[in-house]
Each structure stands twice: as C-alpha cells, then as structure tokens.
Write an enzyme that holds these catalytic residues in place. Structure first.
Site, mmCIF file in Angstrom:
data_model
loop_
_atom_site.group_PDB
_atom_site.id
_atom_site.type_symbol
_atom_site.label_atom_id
_atom_site.label_comp_id
_atom_site.label_asym_id
_atom_site.label_seq_id
_atom_site.Cartn_x
_atom_site.Cartn_y
_atom_site.Cartn_z
ATOM 1 N N GLY A 10 0.731 -1.085 -0.031
ATOM 2 C CA GLY A 10 0.053 0.016 0.056
ATOM 3 C C GLY A 10 0.959 1.314 0.032
ATOM 4 C CB SER A 12 0.557 3.805 -4.506
ATOM 5 O OG SER A 12 0.978 2.592 -5.080
ATOM 6 C CG ASP A 58 -5.328 -8.373 -4.394
ATOM 7 O OD1 ASP A 58 -5.310 -8.211 -3.179
ATOM 8 O OD2 ASP A 58 -6.500 -9.031 -4.992
ATOM 9 C CB VAL A 59 -0.860 -7.540 -0.174
ATOM 10 C CG1 VAL A 59 0.015 -6.752 -0.867
ATOM 11 C CG2 VAL A 59 -2.243 -6.573 0.102
ATOM 12 C CG ASN A 85 0.484 0.827 5.116
ATOM 13 O OD1 ASN A 85 0.229 1.752 5.818
ATOM 14 N ND2 ASN A 85 0.171 1.357 3.716
ATOM 15 C CB SER A 136 -6.478 0.688 13.246
ATOM 16 O OG SER A 136 -7.421 1.578 13.377
ATOM 17 C CE1 TYR A 149 -9.111 -0.336 8.895
ATOM 18 C CE2 TYR A 149 -9.593 0.259 11.067
ATOM 19 C CZ TYR A 149 -8.863 0.163 9.986
ATOM 20 O OH TYR A 149 -7.547 1.190 9.825
ATOM 21 C CB ALA A 151 -12.473 -8.660 13.375
ATOM 22 C CE LYS A 153 -5.925 -1.928 9.899
ATOM 23 N NZ LYS A 153 -4.787 -2.214 8.716
ATOM 24 C CB ILE A 182 -3.268 9.080 9.947
ATOM 25 C CG1 ILE A 182 -2.897 8.220 11.274
ATOM 26 C CG2 ILE A 182 -2.036 9.628 9.414
ATOM 27 C CD1 ILE A 182 -2.093 9.039 12.295
HETATM 28 P P1 NAP Z 1 -4.976 4.751 1.896
HETATM 29 O O1 NAP Z 1 -4.534 6.022 1.788
HETATM 30 O O2 NAP Z 1 -6.234 4.141 1.359
HETATM 31 O O3 NAP Z 1 -3.590 3.802 1.233
HETATM 32 C C1 NAP Z 1 -3.798 2.371 1.255
HETATM 33 C C2 NAP Z 1 -2.928 1.933 -0.029
HETATM 34 O O4 NAP Z 1 -3.234 0.473 -0.055
HETATM 35 C C3 NAP Z 1 -4.158 2.290 -1.213
HETATM 36 O O5 NAP Z 1 -3.080 2.721 -2.450
HETATM 37 C C4 NAP Z 1 -4.672 1.180 -1.551
HETATM 38 O O6 NAP Z 1 -5.327 1.209 -2.948
HETATM 39 C C5 NAP Z 1 -3.845 -0.085 -1.307
HETATM 40 N N1 NAP Z 1 -4.575 -1.297 -1.173
HETATM 41 C C6 NAP Z 1 -5.696 -1.434 -1.082
HETATM 42 N N2 NAP Z 1 -6.150 -2.788 -1.383
HETATM 43 C C7 NAP Z 1 -4.928 -3.301 -1.518
HETATM 44 C C8 NAP Z 1 -4.534 -4.693 -2.125
HETATM 45 N N3 NAP Z 1 -5.425 -5.461 -2.052
HETATM 46 N N4 NAP Z 1 -3.248 -4.876 -2.378
HETATM 47 C C9 NAP Z 1 -2.686 -4.052 -2.491
HETATM 48 N N5 NAP Z 1 -2.619 -2.731 -2.205
HETATM 49 C C10 NAP Z 1 -4.006 -2.313 -1.785
HETATM 50 O O7 NAP Z 1 -4.920 4.219 3.340
HETATM 51 P P2 NAP Z 1 -3.863 5.005 4.662
HETATM 52 O O8 NAP Z 1 -4.834 6.057 5.276
HETATM 53 O O9 NAP Z 1 -2.765 5.316 4.253
HETATM 54 O O10 NAP Z 1 -3.841 3.629 5.706
HETATM 55 C C11 NAP Z 1 -2.855 2.784 5.579
HETATM 56 C C12 NAP Z 1 -2.857 1.603 6.617
HETATM 57 O O11 NAP Z 1 -3.027 2.353 7.940
HETATM 58 C C13 NAP Z 1 -4.293 0.916 6.538
HETATM 59 O O12 NAP Z 1 -3.817 -0.507 6.965
HETATM 60 C C14 NAP Z 1 -5.007 1.559 7.284
HETATM 61 O O13 NAP Z 1 -6.004 0.448 7.704
HETATM 62 C C15 NAP Z 1 -4.266 1.872 8.755
HETATM 63 N N6 NAP Z 1 -4.811 3.036 9.493
HETATM 64 C C16 NAP Z 1 -5.188 4.244 8.882
HETATM 65 C C17 NAP Z 1 -5.712 5.132 9.687
HETATM 66 C C18 NAP Z 1 -5.920 6.406 9.107
HETATM 67 O O14 NAP Z 1 -6.664 7.271 10.111
HETATM 68 N N7 NAP Z 1 -5.814 6.966 8.067
HETATM 69 C C19 NAP Z 1 -5.835 4.775 11.197
HETATM 70 C C20 NAP Z 1 -5.409 3.689 11.771
HETATM 71 C C21 NAP Z 1 -4.805 2.735 10.713
HETATM 72 P P3 NAP Z 1 -6.865 1.764 -3.064
HETATM 73 O O15 NAP Z 1 -6.839 3.200 -3.068
HETATM 74 O O16 NAP Z 1 -7.183 1.095 -4.111
HETATM 75 O O17 NAP Z 1 -7.717 1.069 -1.835
#
Ligand code: NAP
Length: 241
Positions: A10, A12, A58-59, A85, A136, A149, A151, A153, A182
């Site tokens: 993830g 990108s 796709d992970v 991630n 999370s 979600y 479960a 995490k 975040i």
């Molecule tokens: P994000 O901006 O949506 O980035 C996640 C990246 O992972 C996106 O590029 C997404 O693609 C990609 N992805 C989704 N499914 C995938 C798959 N099957 N294989 C490969 N890549 C995949 O999310 P983020 O906010 O940076 O979150 C990153 C991590 O932190 C996540 O695990 C999230 O649960 C955790 N987290 C985030 C927050 C927060 O407040 N942001 C809080 C707690 C935990 P798509 O755009 O196509 O989905």
C-alpha cells in the site's frame, strides 16, 4: 537503514507513501506493493538517490505476493524489512454488513499479512529481518460500525506476537504500529461532525500526519528498535492510552 531493502505494501499513497519517503531519507531502498500505480512513490524515492521498484500486486492473493517477493529479490538483491500497511475499510453496523464486506476486509487487511510475511520469511530465515504491521486504534479498543475492520486489525496484533515468538531466535523481529486518526484519503470520507467529535477526544487536539506513523515504523525497523519485538506502539495523540 542504509542500503536496506524494504517492501512497503500500500506504498503508493497515504501512510505507506510517507513510510517509503522517510525510510528513503534514512538511506533505504523501497519496493512498493500496491494495486494503485506507484510511480509517484518510486520517483520520489529515486529522487532522493535511493533505489525503488513498483510491483502491481493484490496483497490478498498469495501466489501474486510470492511472485512479487521473488521479483524483489531478483531486481533488488535481498529483503531486509517488510511493512504490512495496505488496508481498506467497509464500514457498516453488523446487522447491515454483507458477508462480502466482512470477507473483503479480512482478506485485504489480515490475510495479506499472512501472505506477505510467509513469502518474505523464506528469505529472512537466512539473513534475519524486521517486520512492522500497521494495525489501528480500532483493533485495540473496537469501534462501532467497524467490526470487520477492528477484527482484522486486532488479528494483526495476535499474528505479529506469534511471529515474534516463532522467529525471534532467527533474528527476525515483528512489531505493530497502531495509528489513531491520520489525515489520508481513508479518513477524508468521514463527515465533518464525526471529525469534530473525534478531535475533541484527542488530548493533543490535532489529527496525526502520515509522517507521524512513518517515524514510529522507522524506529521499529532500524537499529534503535533492535531489542524490541512483539510490541504494539500506539500513535494516536493520546486518544487511547
Ligand atoms: P490509503 O490512503 O487508502 O492507502 C492504502 C493503499 O493500499 C492504497 O493505495 C490502496 O489502494 C492500497 N490497497 C488496498 N487494497 C490493496 C490490495 N489488496 N493490495 C495492494 N494494495 C492495496 O490508506 P491509509 O490511510 O494510508 O492507511 C494505511 C494503513 O493504515 C491501512 O492499513 C489502514 O487501515 C491503517 N490505518 C489508517 C488510519 C488513518 O487514519 N488513515 C488509522 C489507523 C490505521 P486503493 O486506493 O485502491 O484502496
């Protein structure tokens, strides 16, 4: 961190992108695993004078992950670190949640860690290594509308502690960073009222930046975290203590 190779799933955008950038600032080379094009991250990392490769994967698919991990070794020579991630949400109260919404979130958030960790372990067993998975606050304290979600995490935490116990003697460490709220596209979609309510409950009175998570991940991956394994670091402005 200098000259290490780290896989960031993830990577990108959002938190993964910030992790890739910060590790590159510290001298690391980055393999990006994502379903979204990773060329912005790759350009940013190579712009810092480090190596970076993008793998469209796709992970949640084990054979695709195994092929991509082999690709990293072929193109970049080795794997020192893995950051699990990639994650998604599909929020609904349980009574309204469809079976597919449960399965999809568990597959992408939790099974992906099984896939990626199993695939890199084959290489790390020879060299040692370090794994950080992004859980999370929802996995630590639960959250209404996020049973799938939360479960997934919470599952990551149990998974990580087990890996830490299984492979500690092979010099492989496994830890968790559990973010609070975040600023990324994942939280952008929440309505303003929920965001305001959330802010009131955060002792530091601000949302986190993706770089706040990157700093904790770096600490755990680097030599500064060398005696830490099976640990959960909460990065949430005090929202949960
Ligand atoms: P994000 O901006 O949506 O980035 C996640 C990246 O992972 C996106 O590029 C997404 O693609 C990609 N992805 C989704 N499914 C995938 C798959 N099957 N294989 C490969 N890549 C995949 O999310 P983020 O906010 O940076 O979150 C990153 C991590 O932190 C996540 O695990 C999230 O649960 C955790 N987290 C985030 C927050 C927060 O407040 N942001 C809080 C707690 C935990 P798509 O755009 O196509 O989905």
């Amino acid at each position: 961190m200098k000259d290490t190779v780290t896989i960031v799933t993830g990577g990108s955008q959002g938190i993964g992108r910030a992790i890739a950038d910060f590790l590159a600032d510290k001298g690391g080379n980055i393999a990006v695993f994502d379903i979204v094009d990773g060329s912005e991250t790759v350009n940013s990392v190579t712009g810092k004078g480090r190596r970076s490769e993008f793998f469209s994967v796709d992970v949640s698919n084990l054979s695709a992950v195994e092929a991509a991990v082999d690709g990293v070794v072929k193109k970049m020579g080795k794997i020192d670190n893995l950051v699990n991630n990639a994650g998604i949400t599909a929020d609904k109260l349980l009574l309204r949640m469809k079976e597919d919404e449960w399965d999809r979130v568990i597959r992408v958030n939790l099974k992906s860690a099984f896939n990626c960790t199993k695939a890199v372990l084959r290489h790390m067993l020879k060299t040692g290594g370090s794994i950080v998975s992004i859980s999370s606050i929802a996995g630590v304290m639960g959250n209404p509308g996020q049973s799938n979600y939360a479960a997934s995490k919470a599952g990551l935490i149990g998974f990580t502690k087990s890996i830490a116990k299984e492979y500690g003697e092979r010099n492989i460490r496994a830890n968790i960073v559990a973010p609070g709220f975040i600023k990324t596209k994942m939280t952008e979609i929440l309505d303003e009222k929920s965001k305001e309510e959330m802010l009131k409950m955060i002792p530091l009175k601000k949302y986190g930046e993706p770089s706040d998570i990157a700093h904790a991940v770096y600490f755990l991956l680097s030599e500064y975290g060398s005696y830490i394994t099976g640990e959960v670091i909460n990065v949430n402005g005090g929202l949960h203590m």
